[in-house]
Scaffold this motif. Sequence first.
Motif, short mmCIF file in Angstrom:
data_model
loop_
_atom_site.label_atom_id
_atom_site.label_comp_id
_atom_site.label_asym_id
_atom_site.label_seq_id
_atom_site.Cartn_x
_atom_site.Cartn_y
_atom_site.Cartn_z
N THR A 77 111.57 -40.83 56.02
CA THR A 77 111.72 -39.38 55.92
C THR A 77 110.56 -38.87 55.09
OG1 THR A 77 114.11 -39.60 55.97
CG2 THR A 77 113.23 -37.51 55.21
N PHE A 78 109.79 -37.98 55.66
CA PHE A 78 108.61 -37.47 54.98
C PHE A 78 108.92 -36.14 54.32
CE2 PHE A 78 107.16 -40.08 58.54
CZ PHE A 78 106.51 -41.05 57.80
N SER A 79 108.26 -35.89 53.20
CA SER A 79 108.36 -34.59 52.55
C SER A 79 107.06 -34.31 51.84
CB SER A 79 109.55 -34.55 51.58
OG SER A 79 109.40 -35.54 50.60
N GLY A 80 106.87 -33.07 51.44
CA GLY A 80 105.63 -32.72 50.77
C GLY A 80 105.79 -31.44 49.98
N GLU A 81 104.86 -31.22 49.07
CA GLU A 81 104.85 -29.99 48.29
C GLU A 81 103.40 -29.55 48.11
OE1 GLU A 81 107.03 -29.91 44.64
OE2 GLU A 81 108.64 -31.17 45.44
N ALA A 82 103.22 -28.23 47.99
CA ALA A 82 101.89 -27.71 47.68
C ALA A 82 102.08 -26.45 46.84
CB ALA A 82 101.13 -27.38 48.96
N ALA B 3 98.84 -30.60 45.63
CA ALA B 3 99.56 -30.96 46.86
C ALA B 3 100.01 -32.41 46.75
CB ALA B 3 98.66 -30.79 48.08
N GLU B 4 101.13 -32.72 47.36
CA GLU B 4 101.59 -34.11 47.39
C GLU B 4 102.35 -34.40 48.67
OE1 GLU B 4 103.98 -34.08 43.76
OE2 GLU B 4 105.77 -34.28 44.99
N PHE B 5 102.37 -35.70 49.03
CA PHE B 5 103.02 -36.18 50.25
C PHE B 5 103.91 -37.34 49.86
CE2 PHE B 5 102.70 -39.57 53.55
CZ PHE B 5 103.41 -38.94 54.56
N SER B 6 105.15 -37.35 50.35
CA SER B 6 106.09 -38.42 50.01
C SER B 6 106.64 -39.07 51.26
CB SER B 6 107.27 -37.87 49.20
OG SER B 6 106.85 -37.37 47.96
N ILE C 111 107.75 -43.22 47.95
CA ILE C 111 106.38 -43.27 47.44
C ILE C 111 105.76 -41.89 47.58
CG2 ILE C 111 104.10 -44.22 47.88
CD1 ILE C 111 105.34 -46.83 48.59
N THR C 112 105.17 -41.41 46.50
CA THR C 112 104.52 -40.10 46.53
C THR C 112 103.04 -40.25 46.21
OG1 THR C 112 106.54 -38.97 45.84
CG2 THR C 112 104.48 -37.80 45.47
N VAL C 113 102.22 -39.65 47.07
CA VAL C 113 100.77 -39.62 46.85
C VAL C 113 100.38 -38.19 46.50
CG1 VAL C 113 98.51 -39.97 47.90
CG2 VAL C 113 100.42 -41.46 48.51
N GLU C 114 99.76 -38.02 45.34
CA GLU C 114 99.37 -36.71 44.90
C GLU C 114 97.87 -36.56 45.10
OE1 GLU C 114 100.16 -34.51 40.75
OE2 GLU C 114 101.38 -36.28 41.12
N THR C 115 97.41 -35.44 45.63
CA THR C 115 95.97 -35.21 45.72
C THR C 115 95.39 -35.04 44.32
OG1 THR C 115 96.33 -32.84 45.84
CG2 THR C 115 96.08 -34.00 47.92
N ARG C 116 94.09 -35.16 44.23
CA ARG C 116 93.41 -34.71 43.04
C ARG C 116 93.54 -33.19 43.00
NH1 ARG C 116 87.77 -37.27 44.17
NH2 ARG C 116 88.51 -37.19 46.32
N GLY C 117 93.93 -32.63 41.88
CA GLY C 117 94.19 -31.20 41.81
C GLY C 117 94.03 -30.65 40.42
N LEU C 118 94.43 -29.43 40.24
CA LEU C 118 94.18 -28.70 39.01
C LEU C 118 95.44 -27.94 38.63
CD1 LEU C 118 91.85 -27.92 37.05
CD2 LEU C 118 91.38 -25.99 38.56
N SER C 119 95.92 -28.10 37.39
CA SER C 119 97.12 -27.37 36.98
C SER C 119 97.18 -27.24 35.48
CB SER C 119 98.38 -28.09 37.49
OG SER C 119 98.42 -29.41 37.00
N MET C 120 97.97 -26.29 35.02
CA MET C 120 98.20 -26.10 33.60
C MET C 120 99.59 -26.62 33.28
SD MET C 120 97.92 -22.57 31.35
CE MET C 120 96.13 -22.53 31.29
N GLU C 121 99.71 -27.36 32.19
CA GLU C 121 100.99 -27.94 31.80
C GLU C 121 101.96 -26.82 31.43
OE1 GLU C 121 102.17 -31.32 31.57
OE2 GLU C 121 103.93 -30.02 31.44
N ASP C 122 103.12 -26.75 32.15
CA ASP C 122 104.07 -25.67 31.88
C ASP C 122 105.37 -26.16 31.28
OD1 ASP C 122 105.36 -26.82 34.01
OD2 ASP C 122 104.94 -25.19 35.40
N ASP C 123 105.40 -27.44 30.87
CA ASP C 123 106.60 -27.99 30.22
C ASP C 123 106.45 -27.81 28.71
OD1 ASP C 123 108.65 -29.41 29.14
OD2 ASP C 123 108.18 -31.30 30.14
#
Lengths: 301, 301, 301
Positions: free
Chosen positions: C26-31, C69-72, C89-101
């Motif tokens: 089962t595939f899933s992803g987020e962006a 973006a990531e693909f699972s 298994i999740t593969v995350e692209t190289r990306g850019l984000s600010m820590e919000d935790d």
Amino acid sequence: MKKILLASTILAGTAGFAAADNANFTFSGEAYMGIAASWNWDEAVGQDIDGDGVTGEADVTRFTPEVTAEFSAAMMTTTDGGLEAGTKITVETRGLSMEDDHTDGGFGTVTADSAATVSRAEVWLSGDWGKFTMEYEGVSAGNPEFGDVDFEYAHSFGDFSIEAWYEYRWGPDNDDYGLEGKYSFGDYAVWLGYEHQEAVNDYEAWVGASAALNGFSGEVEATYVSVADDWDFYAEANYTIDAFTFGAFIEDDGTDDDWDYGVNASYDLGGGVSVDGAYIFDNDATVDGVSMAKVGVAMKF
Amino acid sequence: MKKILLASTILAGTAGFAAADNANFTFSGEAYMGIAASWNWDEAVGQDIDGDGVTGEADVTRFTPEVTAEFSAAMMTTTDGGLEAGTKITVETRGLSMEDDHTDGGFGTVTADSAATVSRAEVWLSGDWGKFTMEYEGVSAGNPEFGDVDFEYAHSFGDFSIEAWYEYRWGPDNDDYGLEGKYSFGDYAVWLGYEHQEAVNDYEAWVGASAALNGFSGEVEATYVSVADDWDFYAEANYTIDAFTFGAFIEDDGTDDDWDYGVNASYDLGGGVSVDGAYIFDNDATVDGVSMAKVGVAMKF
Amino acid sequence: MKKILLASTILAGTAGFAAADNANFTFSGEAYMGIAASWNWDEAVGQDIDGDGVTGEADVTRFTPEVTAEFSAAMMTTTDGGLEAGTKITVETRGLSMEDDHTDGGFGTVTADSAATVSRAEVWLSGDWGKFTMEYEGVSAGNPEFGDVDFEYAHSFGDFSIEAWYEYRWGPDNDDYGLEGKYSFGDYAVWLGYEHQEAVNDYEAWVGASAALNGFSGEVEATYVSVADDWDFYAEANYTIDAFTFGAFIEDDGTDDDWDYGVNASYDLGGGVSVDGAYIFDNDATVDGVSMAKVGVAMKF
């Protein structure tokens, strides 16, 4: 920098007319969870192998939980003329495991992965004439700018099959190449192989046999390493009854003429899941040899 | 540390109601195997480029087998209002290749990958109003904590299409932004583009044209780089007959006004597989320029 | 080196009879794409946080575009006896984000990824008796050869559910283990948890409650950290009306008894896409605390 909207496309090739088709993809995966231990280790001064906070002890045990997982995408397409072409990519999670290959110098030590691993490129073409494979073997030890590549050819003629290989290494006089032939008759098979190694300007040759009948399977192999004037031996037997499989092996690898050996048992739960246990003794590791035992659940998807 | 079973979920978003649906995924892949060589290299003192064990030679050849493979998962979903949203992730195996882009400073050198590569994040939204894309461009040279991002907008109005971009770079006065318009009429197209570059407070502008008819296709482009008061030119032609494609290009890139050029031939085997060969000469590399030739099998899945 | 055609296969296991079946996947992803800023930062001598080319300023703002973006790939199989076994298994692209935790020490700072990320191994077995999971937690701080692993067990009995865990850390006297029980009745739930921490030879305990009705949901939790003799509190409320969701949280984490808080709003576009905005204030970061705001488009595939 100006965006390259029309970069020199000359090298892009014209293979592009096969629209991406999910039917070209076969997915598979593996996962494992269990525990492992190895013993007979002596800690160096200041070293704490068993994590008890005491350094420099003799005869301690490495212990680790083991958990690993991987996902593979196999891709295959067929040309108009009936050639098959393909590759397979495996992505391994970061995980934890103990080396259980007694022919590896790291036998019984733990690998804790802090970075992702993706498999090396392996690309093949296959037709009536056999199967040709090119496989990247990593950065060249002689020059990390360059890399090493294996070329492999395999073909079957009825009961007879051959495999030939050329292992290209960057640098002068360091390639390996060889040939193996195998003859299968009913439940039995025998094989004979030879490899020339340029780095030592010498050869290895081996002969083996296998049988599989009534739930029993076994194989034996003897290898002569000419440069060391040394014989190595390997024998393995397995017996499957109902969901159980029992196995044992014995091997003299390296020039020490010491025997490594192991036993294992596996219970097949169906659906690609089994409970596996094994004990292996590696005579080549440390002065007294190292023992390792492991038990866990293996899954194939 | 206490397990965070109920961590502050406030930022998790509420997008979550689209159950993972394999129909949102389109897979594709590529693989290549072949050999490549480049020549006209002079070895520095102590350097061995051709792997013959002799250092400091003049006029030597780099040779390498080439083997690469990659797997891509494209993801796309549609909102209730008909917007499309998507991204694409590519995983490249560790592999071996020679740089064949003559506009790259590393033209003709070998890249042996010792680590996995996953593509950079590229996320898009698309609707009646056009397509908007954000693309991560890697760690900022000015400050590796921060990264660079491209913002792109594209839209078509009948035969006319435009593309606008803003390349955000961390740090003061170093962004680029530009616009390109293209008009297509039957078998022909013409385009005109402009980009302002803050780092040099100057601009580039370019004009091009293409045609495609009777198996022939060609394009030409001229670029004016204002800060260097330099014109660059590029021309390319391809001819396809049956399974064969032949191509050639010529380009003056950089301020040297030297011409780079290349020719290629490709035979399409069908099913996404082709046999490709190419020769490229890069006048900009080293004093005398560098020549490169390659031949191999390209696969698309 | 002789090719290992018949390597010691004894440990390969016998789980292999489940042919790879794409139905097991089962595939899933987020962006995500958006922008984020945090403020109240003081630059050290020579430091340029806001990228304006001036160093050593007081009270500056970090700004960044965000794109990830990531693909699972989730894998699951069922044994003959009805056990389920799986991993993801999740593969995350190289990306850019600010820590919000706001509970993370890096809150409000930017992460620019220069390397790929693949998830850590997490493997589970599930049956009538509950669900057992082993999860790799990375290289051990005490010894990078070894790694840390969490063992988790979860089970539900009607309205009552429990979760127990043992967090194995390499080295002496540093494991954590605990238990949480939860009782759900209609729109309400209450829970109680306890964890012993060997490293400090002390415990944490917590109690919480949640409710969800008429578009409103909320939860509160109080935690007692015995070794510090400190109480922490957390409360969160969300309200959903049509496509909008509004939320707020307040939390006293750490021993400072200062309150962190935040608000967010989200508009659900359907199909797994939403527009999200948030403001968070972290009292624990720097002397005066750090504020952060972000807005963007989240996608789930």
